[in-house]
Design a protein around this motif. Structure first.
Motif, short mmCIF file in Angstrom:
data_model
loop_
_atom_site.label_atom_id
_atom_site.label_comp_id
_atom_site.label_asym_id
_atom_site.label_seq_id
_atom_site.Cartn_x
_atom_site.Cartn_y
_atom_site.Cartn_z
N MET A 42 104.22 -56.84 105.01
CA MET A 42 103.86 -57.97 105.83
C MET A 42 103.80 -59.21 104.95
O MET A 42 103.18 -59.19 103.89
CB MET A 42 102.50 -57.76 106.46
CG MET A 42 102.49 -56.84 107.62
SD MET A 42 100.97 -57.08 108.51
CE MET A 42 100.32 -55.46 108.41
N ALA A 43 104.39 -60.26 105.43
CA ALA A 43 104.38 -61.50 104.68
C ALA A 43 103.06 -62.22 104.93
O ALA A 43 102.58 -62.29 106.06
CB ALA A 43 105.54 -62.36 105.10
N ALA A 44 102.48 -62.75 103.86
CA ALA A 44 101.23 -63.48 104.00
C ALA A 44 101.54 -64.86 104.56
O ALA A 44 102.50 -65.50 104.17
CB ALA A 44 100.54 -63.61 102.65
N THR A 45 100.74 -65.28 105.51
CA THR A 45 100.94 -66.60 106.08
C THR A 45 99.77 -67.48 105.69
O THR A 45 98.62 -67.03 105.68
CB THR A 45 101.04 -66.54 107.62
OG1 THR A 45 99.84 -65.94 108.12
CG2 THR A 45 102.23 -65.73 108.06
N LYS A 46 100.08 -68.72 105.35
CA LYS A 46 99.02 -69.65 105.00
C LYS A 46 98.52 -70.32 106.27
O LYS A 46 99.29 -70.78 107.09
CB LYS A 46 99.54 -70.72 104.05
CG LYS A 46 99.68 -70.25 102.63
CD LYS A 46 99.91 -71.42 101.72
CE LYS A 46 99.91 -70.95 100.28
NZ LYS A 46 100.12 -72.05 99.35
N GLU A 60 95.75 -50.50 92.58
CA GLU A 60 96.51 -51.37 93.49
C GLU A 60 97.47 -50.54 94.35
O GLU A 60 97.60 -50.77 95.56
CB GLU A 60 97.28 -52.42 92.68
CG GLU A 60 97.98 -53.45 93.52
CD GLU A 60 97.05 -54.30 94.38
OE1 GLU A 60 97.49 -54.71 95.46
OE2 GLU A 60 95.89 -54.51 93.97
N ARG A 61 98.13 -49.56 93.74
CA ARG A 61 99.04 -48.69 94.48
C ARG A 61 98.28 -47.90 95.54
O ARG A 61 98.72 -47.78 96.69
CB ARG A 61 99.75 -47.74 93.52
CG ARG A 61 100.88 -46.96 94.18
CD ARG A 61 101.61 -46.05 93.22
NE ARG A 61 102.06 -46.73 92.02
CZ ARG A 61 101.84 -46.31 90.76
NH1 ARG A 61 101.19 -45.19 90.54
NH2 ARG A 61 102.27 -47.00 89.73
N MET A 62 97.11 -47.37 95.16
CA MET A 62 96.29 -46.62 96.12
C MET A 62 95.84 -47.53 97.27
O MET A 62 95.82 -47.11 98.43
CB MET A 62 95.08 -46.01 95.43
CG MET A 62 95.42 -44.82 94.55
SD MET A 62 93.99 -44.19 93.66
CE MET A 62 92.99 -43.61 94.99
N ASP A 79 98.74 -47.94 99.56
CA ASP A 79 98.95 -46.70 100.31
C ASP A 79 97.92 -46.53 101.42
O ASP A 79 98.26 -46.15 102.55
CB ASP A 79 98.91 -45.48 99.38
CG ASP A 79 100.10 -45.40 98.45
OD1 ASP A 79 101.08 -46.14 98.67
OD2 ASP A 79 100.03 -44.61 97.47
N LEU A 80 96.67 -46.80 101.09
CA LEU A 80 95.61 -46.69 102.10
C LEU A 80 95.81 -47.70 103.22
O LEU A 80 95.57 -47.40 104.40
CB LEU A 80 94.24 -46.87 101.46
CG LEU A 80 93.76 -45.71 100.60
CD1 LEU A 80 92.46 -46.08 99.88
CD2 LEU A 80 93.55 -44.46 101.44
N GLU A 81 96.27 -48.89 102.85
CA GLU A 81 96.54 -49.90 103.86
C GLU A 81 97.64 -49.43 104.82
O GLU A 81 97.52 -49.56 106.04
CB GLU A 81 96.99 -51.19 103.15
CG GLU A 81 96.75 -52.45 103.92
CD GLU A 81 97.03 -53.67 103.06
OE1 GLU A 81 98.20 -54.10 103.03
OE2 GLU A 81 96.09 -54.16 102.43
N GLY A 84 96.32 -46.74 107.06
CA GLY A 84 95.49 -47.35 108.10
C GLY A 84 96.34 -47.93 109.22
O GLY A 84 96.03 -47.76 110.40
N GLU A 85 97.42 -48.61 108.84
CA GLU A 85 98.31 -49.18 109.85
C GLU A 85 98.95 -48.08 110.68
O GLU A 85 99.07 -48.20 111.91
CB GLU A 85 99.40 -50.02 109.17
CG GLU A 85 98.88 -51.31 108.57
CD GLU A 85 99.90 -52.01 107.68
OE1 GLU A 85 101.05 -51.54 107.57
OE2 GLU A 85 99.54 -53.04 107.10
N LYS A 86 99.35 -46.97 110.03
CA LYS A 86 99.94 -45.86 110.76
C LYS A 86 98.93 -45.24 111.72
O LYS A 86 99.26 -44.87 112.84
CB LYS A 86 100.45 -44.78 109.80
CG LYS A 86 101.75 -45.15 109.11
CD LYS A 86 102.20 -44.05 108.18
CE LYS A 86 103.47 -44.41 107.44
NZ LYS A 86 103.89 -43.35 106.51
N LEU A 87 97.68 -45.10 111.25
CA LEU A 87 96.64 -44.53 112.10
C LEU A 87 96.41 -45.39 113.34
O LEU A 87 96.26 -44.87 114.45
CB LEU A 87 95.34 -44.37 111.32
CG LEU A 87 95.30 -43.22 110.33
CD1 LEU A 87 94.01 -43.28 109.50
CD2 LEU A 87 95.38 -41.90 111.06
#
Length: 125
Positions: free
Chosen positions: A1-5, A54-56, A59-61, A64-67
């Motif tokens: 996901m691209a961060a938006t300002k 950071e990798r974890m 992965d958790l993020e 979470g999105e999949k859940l």
């Protein structure tokens, strides 16, 4: 996901965002200075650990999105199933009620006609 300002709406919001960027920059510099004071092997270990953390986090993020996505699908399936069950139960019942009501209305109309007929015959007599 691209961060938006996001643009702060007010002057105070802009100042707060500017202050936050300044503090983050200073913290980053402080961490770098602190790392420079450590031995090379410790620095390497900390960088590896940071990379793993950071990798974890990523992965958790993703998990979470999949859940959330799966939960939405389940809710939609449940709602569709519930709708079908309700329609399967309520529609036949409402049709039976409609049929019963039609019969009852027909019977009452017939009775009203009979009473009107009796009233007319009593009025003539």
């Amino acid at each position: 996901m691209a961060a938006t300002k996001k643009r702060p709406a007010s002057v105070a919001g802009r100042r707060m965002a500017e202050w936050q960027r300044t503090v983050e920059k200073q913290v980053r510099r402080g961490v770098e200075r602190g790392m420079d004071l450590l031995p090379a092997t410790t620095q390497k270990s900390i960088r590896r650990l940071t990379t793993r953390v950071e990798r974890m986090r990523r992965d958790l993020e993703k998990r979470g999105e999949k859940l959330v996505k799966e939960a939405r699908k389940r809710v939609e399936r449940f709602a569709a199933d519930l709708r079908k069950r309700i329609e399967g139960t309520v529609i036949p019942v409402s049709e039976r009620i409609d049929t019963t009501m039609r019969r009852e209305v027909t019977r009452l109309r017939k009775r009203v006609r009979e009473l009107e007929h009796e009233l007319r015959s009593h009025a003539k007599a």
